[in-house]
Design a protein around this motif. Structure first.
Motif: not given
Length: 558
Positions: A58-59, A468-470, A526-529, A533-534
């Motif tokens: 995701e990150i 950083s692996l999820q 799970l929630e985009t954004g 990294a946000s």
């Protein structure tokens, strides 16, 4: 028969593929470490790259797409030393004495680790916090190199090394002596946006986020050097290399730093006469316990004017260093001892003698709790540090067992049901990539938070190999399956493993030691954004941090 066929034609789900990829990453990194060196973009790095492509964490956003990932790049650059993009050789070392040399220490923005630029081509990164740190560095570097090859593919015209005009213009700007004018900067950005496949606006917006005191045009520098070395890897077969120093390979897993760290704490306890007192260990940040105990005493006028939470918010802001100094001064005069780390673990420690608190009027000194607050450990390092801390202290061949009454772990974690600032109270930790599970009796309960106006959820938590692996598929699987996972973090299972060993097997602390775990949510992946990294929590994290702190202190001091 029909039933049989159904089983045979089973297709692997994305979650299964992803957890397979994580396991491969994990094993490959250990293998490369044992081997001693590898070329991230060569054959030896291929397994790592492929696993990251399958995983699409995701990150990193669009790691598997053609276009360059800017937000993910920023995330990674913040966790690596300044100038890393200019180094063809990255050497992971143990603490080998560079701090006494002329080399200037470089500390990444978002990770506490010492790095040294040895010469124009080599960066040394000191690893003193165990394997998790190696996984962290290697995944971030692999991402960096994958992105560099994307840049190369956009700018290289043929195998002779001819490049597009946009690239030449970027090169001109980067190699120019002296300051860039606003006009030159915008021209360079126009050309860069072009081959990055991004709009001028996107690039212009993220540009200042890469800037730092040493270089405000750092973004251009990073893109240029990443591309330049990728071109050289392809045209001249001049590959970037990551090496692991022999001393690091020999020391890893031997608890050298953890042992030194724990010894210093026990010596201090003995010196102060705290060894026989009831001890309470808390793994937390370095401000919330101190502020909760001393801020109202140090800042009486502020507390008259504002609610406690507002004062704590003010204390957490970078610009209010004067306020923080007042609190620290009051703490040091009223029972706090500070142990700045010199062992290489990067874990500072505060010891609080509660008999010296003004509120403490009734409890006799020898029964007053002594609170040991240790800064966050990093991943597997949590096992090493807790394991060493709970061992008896040996003076002249006599073992002195520590009277540990409780151990509390508070930290931040990703949440799978809820959002930033919510609180998670785990009932068990499960270790990712294995079926290892650590159930425990948590002394913190959801019911204790009813009046605090925060969302609280309870359930199992997963201890992951690296943030950083999820990716979404794995997280969805954790959340939807019967594992009933509410959140993910990096230390829980490691702490619990050490606590269980000390209390249930090695008998070095009381088998009925009280355990408390609580985390507050830094993001919901799970929630985009809303991945890490946000961006950070800002003051959202202040409230849950202090609510948890208050509950832990109440249980200790009552």
């Amino acid at each position: 028969m029909q039933h049989m066929n159904k089983l045979k034609s089973h297709t692997r789900t994305r979650a299964q593929e992803s957890s397979g990829a994580i396991e491969r990453l994990y094993i490959t990194m250990r293998h490369l470490f044992n081997r001693g060196y590898y070329k991230p973009m060569g054959l030896s790095g291929e397994t790592l790259r492929d696993a990251l492509f399958i995983l699409r964490p995701e990150i990193y956003g669009s790691i598997a797409e053609e276009k360059i990932e800017l937000q993910g790049l920023l995330y990674v650059i913040d966790r690596l030393p300044f100038g890393i993009e200019e180094c063809r050789f990255v050497n992971l070392t143990s603490d080998e004495g560079y701090k006494n040399s002329h080399f200037k220490v470089i500390i990444p923005e978002k990770r506490r680790r010492n790095c040294y630029r040895i010469d124009s081509e080599q960066m040394n990164i000191e690893v003193t916090r165990g394997r998790s740190e190696i996984y962290d560095i290697l995944t971030h570097l692999t991402f960096l190199y994958i992105e560099s090859h994307k840049i190369m593919k956009q700018v290289l015209i043929n195998e002779k090394g001819s490049v597009i005009r946009d690239w030449k213009k970027l090169e001109e700007a980067v190699l120019k002596k002296g300051e860039l004018t606003q006009k030159e900067k915008e021209i360079a950005l126009t050309h860069t946006a072009n081959f990055l496949g991004r709009t001028f606006e996107e690039v212009y917006e993220i540009y200042p986020e890469f800037a730092c005191a040493e270089d405000e045009n750092r973004f251009l520098n990073i893109i240029y050097y990443l591309g330049k070395y990728a071109i050289e890897e392809v045209i001249d077969d001049n590959k970037r290399i990551i090496t692991f120093s022999p001393v690091l390979r020999e020391r890893l897993g031997h608890h050298i730093h953890g042992e030194r760290w724990a010894l210093k704490i026990k010596e201090t306890l003995e010196e102060k006469g705290y060894l026989k007192r009831p001890l309470h260990i808390i793994s937390a940040n370095m401000h919330s316990i101190m502020n909760s105990l001393y801020a109202s005493m140090a800042l009486p006028t502020e507390f008259k004017k504002k609610r406690p939470l507002e004062v704590y918010e003010a204390l957490s802001k970078a610009e209010n260093s004067k306020l923080r100094e007042k609190v620290t001064k009051a703490a040091l005069q009223n029972g706090m001892t500070l142990i700045e780390d010199s062992s290489g673990t990067n874990i500072n420690v505060q010891i609080f003698d509660t008999s010296k608190l003004p509120e403490n009027t009734t409890t006799p000194i020898e029964e007053s709790p002594v609170i040991i607050v240790m800064d966050y450990a990093f991943g597997e390092q949590a096992y090493e540090s807790m394991d060493e801390l709970l061992k008896p202290f040996v003076i002249d061949k006599t073992k002195h067992f520590l009277n540990v009454v409780s151990i509390s772990i508070m930290g931040k974690a990703g949440i799978l049901e809820g959002g930033k600032g919510d609180i998670m109270i785990p009932s068990a930790h499960v270790f990712e990539g294995t079926a290892d599970n650590y159930p425990f009796k948590n002394k913190l309960k959801k019911s204790q938070f009813v009046d605090d106006d925060v969302n609280v959820c309870t359930g199992a938590m997963i201890t992951v190999l690296g943030t950083s692996l999820q990716n979404r598929d794995i997280l969805k699987f954790f959340h939807d399956s019967t594992w009933n996972v509410i959140g993910l973090e990096m230390e829980g299972a490691h702490y619990q493993k050490a606590i269980q060993a000390a209390s249930k097997i090695r008998n070095s602390i009381n088998s009925k030691v009280e355990v408390r775990y609580a985390y507050y949510a830094s993001d919901n992946p799970l929630e985009t954004g809303s991945t890490l990294a946000s961006g950070g929590l800002g003051t959202t994290g202040v409230k849950p941090t202090y609510v948890i702190t208050e509950k832990i202190l109440k249980q200790i001091l009552d």
